[in-house]
Design a protein around this motif. Structure first.
Motif, mmCIF file in Angstrom:
data_model
loop_
_atom_site.group_PDB
_atom_site.id
_atom_site.type_symbol
_atom_site.label_atom_id
_atom_site.label_comp_id
_atom_site.label_asym_id
_atom_site.label_seq_id
_atom_site.Cartn_x
_atom_site.Cartn_y
_atom_site.Cartn_z
ATOM 1 N N PRO A 13 0.829 -1.211 0.000
ATOM 2 C CA PRO A 13 0.000 0.000 0.000
ATOM 3 C C PRO A 13 0.864 1.263 0.000
ATOM 4 N N GLU A 14 0.426 2.238 -0.735
ATOM 5 C CA GLU A 14 1.142 3.509 -0.753
ATOM 6 C C GLU A 14 1.008 4.205 0.595
ATOM 7 N N ARG A 15 2.022 4.974 0.929
ATOM 8 C CA ARG A 15 2.039 5.782 2.157
ATOM 9 C C ARG A 15 1.887 4.936 3.426
ATOM 10 N N TYR A 16 2.379 3.725 3.396
ATOM 11 C CA TYR A 16 2.346 2.870 4.580
ATOM 12 C C TYR A 16 3.663 2.113 4.654
ATOM 13 N N PRO A 17 4.744 2.783 5.059
ATOM 14 C CA PRO A 17 6.072 2.170 5.041
ATOM 15 C C PRO A 17 6.217 0.974 5.981
ATOM 16 N N GLN A 18 5.343 0.856 6.982
ATOM 17 C CA GLN A 18 5.436 -0.271 7.901
ATOM 18 C C GLN A 18 5.263 -1.600 7.174
#
Length: 75
Positions: A13-18
């Motif tokens: 998912p974009e914008r979810y570096p975890q």
């Protein structure tokens, strides 16, 4: 060693570096607990060993991030 099997990819998912960190941690576990300990020279052997590790990881191996239970026990 590569055959003509289709390559299956998945995107994070974009914008979810975890998500990337969790995936990298899983790959590190696979490498340190299986790949580096065994000589997997035949693709069929590697596929069987990795499939068994995935089953073990999900059903038996305790995970500290979820309270020292196996992921399957959360469901």
């Amino acid at each position: 060693m590569r055959d003509n099997s289709p390559l299956i990819t998945d995107s994070l998912p974009e914008r979810y570096p975890q998500s990337n960190g969790m995936l990298e941690r899983w790959h590190n576990s696979l490498k340190s607990e299986v790949v580096r300990l065994l000589s997997l020279s035949v693709r069929d052997q590697a596929e069987r060993v990795i499939a068994e590790y995935i089953r073990y990881y999900n059903e038996e191996r305790f995970n500290s991030a979820i309270g020292y239970i196996a992921p399957a026990a959360r469901s």
